[in-house]
Design a protein around this motif. Structure first.
Motif, PDB file in Angstrom:
ATOM      1  N   ALA A 163       0.915  -1.324   0.012  1.00 36.95           N
ATOM      2  CA  ALA A 163       0.088   0.049   0.121  1.00 36.95           C
ATOM      3  C   ALA A 163       0.884   1.279  -0.022  1.00 36.95           C
ATOM      4  O   ALA A 163       0.586   2.257  -0.828  1.00 36.95           O
ATOM      5  N   ARG A 164       1.965   1.190   0.625  1.00 41.40           N
ATOM      6  CA  ARG A 164       2.790   2.252   0.706  1.00 41.40           C
ATOM      7  C   ARG A 164       3.505   2.742  -0.427  1.00 41.40           C
ATOM      8  O   ARG A 164       4.068   3.769  -0.587  1.00 41.40           O
ATOM      9  N   THR A 177      -4.778   7.940   0.762  1.00 42.34           N
ATOM     10  CA  THR A 177      -5.165   7.376   2.420  1.00 42.34           C
ATOM     11  C   THR A 177      -4.051   8.128   3.139  1.00 42.34           C
ATOM     12  O   THR A 177      -3.089   8.179   3.174  1.00 42.34           O
ATOM     13  N   PRO A 178      -4.822   8.607   4.290  1.00 33.43           N
ATOM     14  CA  PRO A 178      -3.703   9.077   5.366  1.00 33.43           C
ATOM     15  C   PRO A 178      -2.825   8.342   6.036  1.00 33.43           C
ATOM     16  O   PRO A 178      -1.840   8.544   6.618  1.00 33.43           O
ATOM     17  N   ASN A 179      -3.321   7.205   6.031  1.00 32.79           N
ATOM     18  CA  ASN A 179      -2.491   5.928   6.735  1.00 32.79           C
ATOM     19  C   ASN A 179      -2.457   4.669   6.139  1.00 32.79           C
ATOM     20  O   ASN A 179      -3.301   4.421   4.972  1.00 32.79           O
ATOM     21  N   ARG A 198     -11.919   0.642   3.684  1.00 34.99           N
ATOM     22  CA  ARG A 198     -12.912   1.959   3.103  1.00 34.99           C
ATOM     23  C   ARG A 198     -12.486   2.004   1.778  1.00 34.99           C
ATOM     24  O   ARG A 198     -13.200   2.468   1.015  1.00 34.99           O
ATOM     25  N   PHE A 199     -11.037   2.502   1.618  1.00 28.40           N
ATOM     26  CA  PHE A 199     -10.858   3.137   0.343  1.00 28.40           C
ATOM     27  C   PHE A 199     -10.984   2.064  -0.706  1.00 28.40           C
ATOM     28  O   PHE A 199     -11.792   2.556  -1.814  1.00 28.40           O
ATOM     29  N   PHE A 200     -10.919   0.822  -0.625  1.00 27.73           N
ATOM     30  CA  PHE A 200     -11.285  -0.361  -1.513  1.00 27.73           C
ATOM     31  C   PHE A 200     -12.565  -0.668  -1.696  1.00 27.73           C
ATOM     32  O   PHE A 200     -12.907  -1.470  -2.297  1.00 27.73           O
ATOM     33  N   ARG A 201     -13.452  -0.186  -0.846  1.00 29.54           N
ATOM     34  CA  ARG A 201     -14.894  -0.523  -0.490  1.00 29.54           C
ATOM     35  C   ARG A 201     -15.005  -2.002  -0.304  1.00 29.54           C
ATOM     36  O   ARG A 201     -15.839  -2.588  -1.152  1.00 29.54           O
TER      37      ARG A 201
END
Length: 574
Positions: free
Chosen positions: A136-137, A145-147, A155-158
């Motif tokens: 992810a990084r 994404t903040p972290n 949540r980002f990838f639903r």
């Protein structure tokens, strides 16, 4: 020339053909040496299709800490009938056989699996491992994404599966995160398992772009400082070869996420050349303590340490303080937290019946005694039932335990632990064990530090690599000068010159008064290393004959989690 057709092996394994096992563990804590697995959840997938799932609770063999139960929802009652890890492990290893393992923060989960294999005679899994945190990084930006927390990525990838600190549910969420990350990685021309693994390890574009920052750094021992465009220090390190060390930050060998992030911000590298490796180590400690760089995990906060003080008053008591004063009081420490200092205070109170109230007591004070008097834990000087001379004996015993001989505390606390163990009150005995360890380790550390901080000046030498000598001047436990005497040089004028140029050090109050405890311990490690010779000692360098070091050795040897007899976790300190 005949053309040679390549084989599929040369191109790697397409990700669509890779069988992944995405797994997650719940445990009783963060270290496999002291904690155990409570739940395993795993999902086997290939080409986006779920092939199977594995899920089971695991009896950890001991109580689950309350805060872990609150976090995961797994309670002692839930695992009481669950299988032990030795019964679960063969099935799990069969489930993952021949697959690529995937986990979120994979290092944590794989450490527990490897520890379980080692404990029960299985070879550690040789499966390739993909960490979704690292991936992810590489493929997501901070704007997206903040972290890299699992909940954030889910949540980002639903993901339809919401992480909830239960193993199978978290593994299901990680499956959706993995698929989303693989899709993103495709835009970086990552299409095979081999490309995926090398992509995560490869230097970032920022690392490649900023390699020039190492060009002006010399091949010398010293300290380096990464700074941003405003001159703020981001990270401080040391090395015996500055150029080689700084260069390593811009290669594939540097995989630490926080350091890669730091490289993206850094705009320059400043360096300080030092005469010796010890000087570099000390300078690093001092600079970190002053600048507190945000990317140094071990940034020092010397102003936050606390001490246990035996106060100077007619009826002394033990007080936790942040400031050392030149008032003749006895001090124990430094402690990294008030909790550790409180543990040591409770251990000392177990051995010595000092008053525990905080109100001042003079020779004329008369007020009702507290319940500690009824329990025989205090002589009630507040009611006038204990004369100053009798109370002074307790204060003297406390001072001696803190500074010279910890035997009184060790004997009292171990006797209580033995009584509790006989009564099968193992959790209470475990608390006493931790308190005793806090006291003994602090006393041993302080006595070791005090031994050298009492010396006005010490000069020592160790062989240098080129045949010369590294010479250091230490005053009151602080490094005052460092130099390298060339091979064949006469030592007397060199040492005299180095001493003359050394920093003037004024001693202060307390056992550690001229430098941080970390700096003095750094000097002690060097003094105790092979080949070091004392050139000059102004005073006596010695430890108490009955000091805490002998008890610390016993604690370090026998320090095990206290559980019921016959369990896998260990035995009591006795």
């Amino acid at each position: 020339m005949d053309a040679v057709q390549g084989t599929l092996d040369e191109f790697g394994t397409p990700l669509s053909d890779v069988t992944f096992v995405v797994f997650d563990l719940e445990t009783t804590g963060g270290s496999p040496a002291d904690h155990a697995i409570t739940e395993i959840g795993a999902v086997k997938v290939r080409a986006g299709e779920v092939l199977g799932e594995f899920s089971t609770l695991v009896d950890p063999g001991g109580p689950i800490p309350p805060f872990i139960s609150v976090l995961t929802g797994i309670t002692d009652a839930m695992v009481v009938a669950a299988p032990r890890i030795e019964a679960v492990l063969p099935s799990f290893l069969e489930f993952i056989h021949g697959t690529t393992l995937v986990a979120h923060n994979a290092g944590f989960d794989t450490r527990f699996v490897k520890a379980a294999c080692a404990a029960h005679g299985y070879p550690p899994p040789a499966n390739p491992v993909v960490d979704t945190v690292d991936l992810a990084r590489r493929v997501l930006t901070r704007d997206e994404t903040p972290n890299s927390k699992l909940a954030t990525l889910a949540r980002f990838f639903r993901s339809p599966a919401e992480p909830c600190h239960r193993a199978l549910q978290d593994a299901r969420a990680t499956v959706h995160v993995l698929h989303g990350l693989i899709e993103r990685a495709g835009s970086f021309q990552v299409h095979t398992l081999e490309e995926l693994k090398s992509f995560v390890r490869a230097p970032t574009p920022e690392q490649q772009r900023k390699r020039h920052l190492a060009e002006s750094v010399p091949h010398s021992p010293g300290v380096y400082l990464f700074e941003d465009e405003r001159g703020e220090v981001l990270y401080i390190g040391k090395s015996t070869n500055l150029r080689n060390r700084v260069r390593s930050y811009f290669t594939a060998s540097e995989t630490r996420p926080r350091i890669r992030e730091m490289i993206g911000i850094a705009e320059r590298v400043r360096h300080i050349v030092c005469a010796t490796a010890l000087e570099a180590e000390v300078r690093e400690l001092r600079l970190i303590g002053g600048a507190k760089p945000r990317y140094n995990r071990r940034s020092r906060f010397p102003e936050k340490v606390v001490w246990l003080k035996l106060t100077q008053e007619p009826f002394p008591r033990l007080s936790i303080v942040r400031e050392l004063k030149d008032d003749g009081a006895a001090y124990l420490g430094p402690f990294g937290s008030s909790r550790a200092a409180e543990d040591a205070r409770v251990a000392l109170h177990e051995a010595v019946p000092l008053r525990q109230c905080t109100q001042p007591i003079s020779l004329r004070t008369r007020r009702s005694a507290c319940v500690l008097h009824e329990m025989g834990r205090c002589g009630a000087p507040c009611e006038g039932k204990e004369a100053p001379a009798d109370y002074a004996v307790h204060a003297a015993n406390a001072r001696r335990a803190m500074t010279d001989d910890a035997s009184l505390v060790f004997a009292a606390v171990t006797a209580r632990m033995e009584r509790l163990s006989v009564e099968q009150r193992y959790e209470e005995a475990s608390v006493d064990r931790d308190r005793l360890a806090a006291f003994v380790r602090a006393a041993a550390r302080m006595q070791r530090l005090s031994a050298i901080t009492r010396i006005p000046q010490l000069v020592a030498a160790s062989p240098a690599f080129d045949g010369g000598w590294d010479i250091h001047v230490v005053r009151y436990g602080r490094l005052a000068a460092a130099g390298v005497m060339p091979r064949g040089a006469h030592p007397t004028p060199f040492v005299e010159s180095l001493v003359a140029m050394a920093e003037a050090v004024i001693p202060g109050p307390g056992p550690v008064h001229a430098a941080s405890a970390e700096e003095t311990e750094c000097i002690l490690r060097w003094l105790e290393s092979p080949g070091v010779r004392l050139v000059e000692v102004d005073g006596v360098w010695s430890l108490p004959a009955h000091g805490a070091a002998r008890h610390k050795a016993r604690i370090d040897l026998a320090y095990r989690p206290l559980t019921r007899p016959g369990s896998r976790e260990g035995r009591p300190l006795s």
